[in-house]
Design a protein around this motif. Structure first.
Motif, mmCIF file in Angstrom:
data_model
loop_
_atom_site.group_PDB
_atom_site.id
_atom_site.type_symbol
_atom_site.label_atom_id
_atom_site.label_comp_id
_atom_site.label_asym_id
_atom_site.label_seq_id
_atom_site.Cartn_x
_atom_site.Cartn_y
_atom_site.Cartn_z
ATOM 1 N N LEU A 15 139.022 52.303 32.412
ATOM 2 C CA LEU A 15 137.732 52.828 32.871
ATOM 3 C C LEU A 15 137.336 52.179 34.191
ATOM 4 N N ILE A 16 137.462 50.864 34.272
ATOM 5 C CA ILE A 16 137.045 50.154 35.479
ATOM 6 C C ILE A 16 137.947 50.483 36.662
ATOM 7 N N VAL A 17 139.261 50.538 36.433
ATOM 8 C CA VAL A 17 140.189 50.854 37.529
ATOM 9 C C VAL A 17 139.966 52.273 38.038
ATOM 10 N N SER A 18 139.787 53.233 37.134
ATOM 11 C CA SER A 18 139.547 54.613 37.553
ATOM 12 C C SER A 18 138.204 54.733 38.261
ATOM 13 N N PHE A 19 137.210 53.957 37.835
ATOM 14 C CA PHE A 19 135.910 53.942 38.514
ATOM 15 C C PHE A 19 136.073 53.473 39.959
ATOM 16 N N CYS A 20 136.794 52.366 40.153
ATOM 17 C CA CYS A 20 136.998 51.837 41.503
ATOM 18 C C CYS A 20 137.767 52.821 42.384
ATOM 19 N N ALA A 21 138.775 53.467 41.802
ATOM 20 C CA ALA A 21 139.575 54.418 42.573
ATOM 21 C C ALA A 21 138.736 55.592 43.053
ATOM 22 N N VAL A 22 137.929 56.157 42.151
ATOM 23 C CA VAL A 22 137.176 57.364 42.491
ATOM 24 C C VAL A 22 136.002 57.056 43.413
ATOM 25 N N ILE A 23 135.344 55.913 43.233
ATOM 26 C CA ILE A 23 134.192 55.626 44.087
ATOM 27 C C ILE A 23 134.610 55.488 45.555
ATOM 28 N N VAL A 24 135.817 54.936 45.785
ATOM 29 C CA VAL A 24 136.321 54.815 47.157
ATOM 30 C C VAL A 24 136.801 56.169 47.680
ATOM 31 N N CYS A 25 137.628 56.841 46.885
ATOM 32 C CA CYS A 25 138.185 58.126 47.321
ATOM 33 C C CYS A 25 137.091 59.177 47.531
ATOM 34 N N ALA A 26 136.128 59.234 46.615
ATOM 35 C CA ALA A 26 135.064 60.242 46.723
ATOM 36 C C ALA A 26 134.237 60.032 47.983
ATOM 37 N N MET A 27 133.918 58.791 48.301
ATOM 38 C CA MET A 27 133.107 58.511 49.488
ATOM 39 C C MET A 27 133.817 58.939 50.762
ATOM 40 N N LYS A 107 149.963 64.205 19.605
ATOM 41 C CA LYS A 107 148.917 65.026 20.242
ATOM 42 C C LYS A 107 147.529 64.407 20.099
ATOM 43 N N ASP A 108 147.344 63.547 19.081
ATOM 44 C CA ASP A 108 146.055 62.891 18.913
ATOM 45 C C ASP A 108 145.828 61.768 19.921
ATOM 46 N N PHE A 109 146.876 61.407 20.649
ATOM 47 C CA PHE A 109 146.738 60.346 21.638
ATOM 48 C C PHE A 109 146.023 60.835 22.907
ATOM 49 N N TRP A 110 145.603 62.098 22.932
ATOM 50 C CA TRP A 110 144.863 62.610 24.092
ATOM 51 C C TRP A 110 143.577 61.816 24.314
ATOM 52 N N VAL A 111 143.074 61.173 23.245
ATOM 53 C CA VAL A 111 141.824 60.424 23.375
ATOM 54 C C VAL A 111 141.952 59.266 24.362
ATOM 55 N N PHE A 112 143.194 58.865 24.677
ATOM 56 C CA PHE A 112 143.379 57.796 25.651
ATOM 57 C C PHE A 112 142.980 58.261 27.056
ATOM 58 N N GLY A 113 142.740 59.559 27.205
ATOM 59 C CA GLY A 113 142.258 60.064 28.488
ATOM 60 C C GLY A 113 140.750 59.983 28.635
ATOM 61 N N LEU A 114 140.026 59.691 27.550
ATOM 62 C CA LEU A 114 138.564 59.620 27.616
ATOM 63 C C LEU A 114 138.050 58.514 28.535
ATOM 64 N N PRO A 115 138.650 57.310 28.515
ATOM 65 C CA PRO A 115 138.186 56.280 29.468
ATOM 66 C C PRO A 115 138.360 56.716 30.918
ATOM 67 N N ILE A 116 139.383 57.534 31.185
ATOM 68 C CA ILE A 116 139.585 58.042 32.545
ATOM 69 C C ILE A 116 138.438 58.965 32.928
ATOM 70 N N PHE A 117 138.049 59.845 32.010
ATOM 71 C CA PHE A 117 136.931 60.748 32.282
ATOM 72 C C PHE A 117 135.648 59.969 32.550
ATOM 73 N N THR A 118 135.389 58.972 31.723
ATOM 74 C CA THR A 118 134.174 58.176 31.887
ATOM 75 C C THR A 118 134.186 57.418 33.210
ATOM 76 N N GLY A 119 135.318 56.782 33.515
ATOM 77 C CA GLY A 119 135.416 56.004 34.748
ATOM 78 C C GLY A 119 135.311 56.860 35.992
ATOM 79 N N THR A 120 136.014 57.999 36.000
ATOM 80 C CA THR A 120 135.974 58.873 37.181
ATOM 81 C C THR A 120 134.603 59.513 37.358
ATOM 82 N N ALA A 121 133.953 59.875 36.255
ATOM 83 C CA ALA A 121 132.621 60.491 36.339
ATOM 84 C C ALA A 121 131.606 59.508 36.909
ATOM 85 N N PHE A 122 131.613 58.287 36.405
ATOM 86 C CA PHE A 122 130.689 57.276 36.932
ATOM 87 C C PHE A 122 131.042 56.895 38.365
ATOM 88 N N GLY A 123 132.345 56.886 38.687
ATOM 89 C CA GLY A 123 132.756 56.596 40.053
ATOM 90 C C GLY A 123 132.278 57.664 41.027
#
Length: 378
Positions: A15-27, A107-123
């Protein structure tokens, strides 16, 4: 498969790494898209030079930071999935024994993508909150016309929904291959790793052999520790040059991201090493080894990789800033020369040494508190 709150909590690193990536890239990508929309309003040669430099800066910053953090997130995801499977082998083995296929479990391991969604959205949200200040700073010299801040739906989809879908799919595919282990092996908690028999030095002490074994068997943790120090060294030294080359805001943002990434990845790596060796540490204490000796055997093997990360981070920030000054901004008037800052490097090295050794000391103290009773009840 049931993923508990505790399992989700462990994924905070992604979550934190994806947040940092998106906040820089989005800006910077948003600024680039808005900047090219006013290209027709640029009439003077100096404005054109400054425009080209700003476009190149946006591409370089978003490309390098986004690419580096994307690689880190992929490694984190694979690490979390591998750790989850290793700690839930019996449950997964029973499910396979009951007739569940590999895909039906994976197929139930898709939930591991949820932290990415949260991090990128907040970023992405954080980037839009910081954009007014970025736009003001980027045109502080007045060479460019006013650049309005616009919302780009395609950018939002590219930075939030596509990464979420990608990492969810990657989690399914990776877990599908990781679950290739037979059900009986999973129930018995046996590994499919091949036992590599190597010629050992008979004069090598037990502590030295354990130290080398930990590093050899935990290559992903070697990456985390090296990358953590790389981020700290590169971004801390880079931020000290931002006042002259860019802006104070840029320097603060770079330093903050570097420190956050360093702390998160180092915490994940060191905690994982301790947890993976809890039984070994406890038994060593039973046989009379001190906490300091346990710490040396378990953690000292990663120290050379940490200092390698510092060296690589120092080289990286120098090469990057040198390219920015001599190539990207070569035609911009008033751009100062950039030379390697030895005093800043030495100060950063001292700060790194103090922080790293303090963290190692705190984990040594943590080892002292491990008890045989705690391990037996685990």
């Amino acid at each position: 498969m049931i993923v508990s709150i505790k399992d989700i909590y462990k994924m905070i690193g992604m979550l934190i790494v994806s947040f940092c990536a998106v906040i820089v890239c989005a800006m910077f990508i948003n600024y680039y898209l808005d900047l090219i929309s006013v290209e027709d309003l640029i009439t003077t040669n100096i404005s054109k030079v400054f425009y080209d430099a700003q476009c190149s800066t946006s591409k370089v910053v978003s490309g390098l930071s986004g690419g580096c953090l994307l690689l880190t997130t992929v490694v984190l995801l694979c690490f979390y999935i591998g750790h989850y499977i290793d700690t839930h082998q019996k449950q997964l083995g029973i499910m396979k024994a009951l007739g569940y296929t590999r895909f039906s479990i994976a197929k139930d391991f898709w939930v591991f993508g949820l932290p990415i969604f949260t991090g990128t959205a907040f970023g992405y949200l954080g980037a839009h909150l910081l954009m007014p200040k970025l736009y003001e700073i980027q045109n502080k010299d007045g060479y460019l016309p006013d650049v309005p801040i616009s919302f780009h739906p395609g950018l939002c989809i590219s930075l939030i929904f596509i990464p979420t879908a990608f990492f969810s799919l990657l989690a399914i595919v990776y877990s599908f291959f990781k679950l290739k282990t037979p059900a009986l092996w999973l129930i018995r908690e046996q590994s499919m790793r091949k036992v590599v028999t190597a010629k050992r030095d008979t004069d090598m002490s037990f502590l030295r052999e354990l130290e080398k074994s930990n590093v050899r068997q935990k290559k992903s943790l070697v990456f985390f520790i090296t990358f953590a120090v790389f981020c700290f060294a590169a971004m801390t030294q880079m931020s000290c040059s931002m006042d002259e080359l860019a802006s104070r805001m840029m320097g603060i943002m770079i330093m903050t991201i570097g420190i956050v990434l360093a702390i998160v990845t180092l915490f994940i790596a060191t905690t994982s090493v301790i947890k993976a060796n809890r039984k070994t540490i406890t038994m060593m204490k039973v046989f009379g080894y001190s906490a300091k000796e346990c710490s040396k055997a378990v953690l000292s093997g990663y120290r050379p990789w940490a200092y390698l990360g510092f060296v690589l981070g120092t080289i990286y920030q120098y090469v990057l800033l040198k390219i920015m000054v001599t190539i990207v901004f070569k035609d911009v008037a008033g751009m100062p020369e950039y030379e390697f800052d030895i005093p800043v490097m030495l100060i950063t090295l001292v700060v790194f040494f103090i922080l790293y050794e303090t963290i190692m000391f705190s984990y040594t103290k943590k080892m002292e508190k491990l008890s045989v009773k705690e391990i037996m009840l685990d």
